[in-house]
Design a protein around this motif. Structure first.
Motif: not given
Length: 179
Positions: A114-138
């Motif tokens: 779901g995150l991968r599909a969401w990221s594809e839609k957001l890329l069209q808007e020049r936006r991103h998804i970042l996941i944080f576990v504590g301070s570590n970002a992905t």
């Protein structure tokens, strides 16, 4: 990233929190000196805020993406997914803060696909998804997760498209404050 609550939008919420109190755990609440990743002492887990009428402004203005977006499946409700999504106002990026008690929750299905599909839609808007576990970002990109590493609230990142034998891929690099 020492996350703090981020206001999503000014529109009326589409849903209610109900029994979900995950934001009371994952975010830092500055006015209460509450660290990220620890339950707020004012939270009645599964019920709500014990100081609701006098809660800090940062709590009053927060609605997670699940609350705001009625199209988001019920399985993505933070108490189930263990991920609280918010919109970072300066960029419109989606930030997912993962419960430190379930650090791999975002890597399970249906969330990762779901995150991968969401990221594809957001890329069209020049936006991103970042996941944080504590301070570590992905960074989540359509081909898959791209580790960034520790980030502070002042940090940014640069995404570079690469091409490998497998096809298009991405590299993300943290840009420190002033860097």
């Amino acid at each position: 990233m020492e996350p703090s609550l981020v206001t999503t939008t000014a529109t009326p919420p589409a849903r209610a929190c109900g029994t979900c109190t995950m934001c009371c755990k994952v975010y830092r609440i500055e006015d209460l000196n509450k660290p990220a990743g620890k339950w707020c002492t004012h939270c009645a887990i599964g019920s709500g805020c014990k100081i609701y009428d006098v809660r800090p402004q940062q709590c009053r203005t927060f609605d997670c993406v699940w609350i705001q977006d009625p199209s988001m499946p019920d399985s993505w409700k933070p108490e189930h997914s263990k991920i609280v999504f918010s919109v970072w106002p300066a960029t419109g990026f989606i930030y997912g803060q993962v419960d430190p008690g379930a650090p791999f929750a975002w890597q399970k299905e249906p969330y990762l696909s779901g995150l991968r599909a969401w990221s594809e839609k957001l890329l069209q808007e020049r936006r991103h998804i970042l996941i944080f576990v504590g301070s570590n970002a992905t960074l989540i990109m359509p081909p898959g997760p791209v580790p960034i590493g520790p980030m502070s609230p002042q940090d940014g990142f640069v995404v570079r498209e690469t091409f490998t034998a497998r096809g298009k891929d991405y590299v993300a690099t943290r840009v420190a404050q002033g860097g």
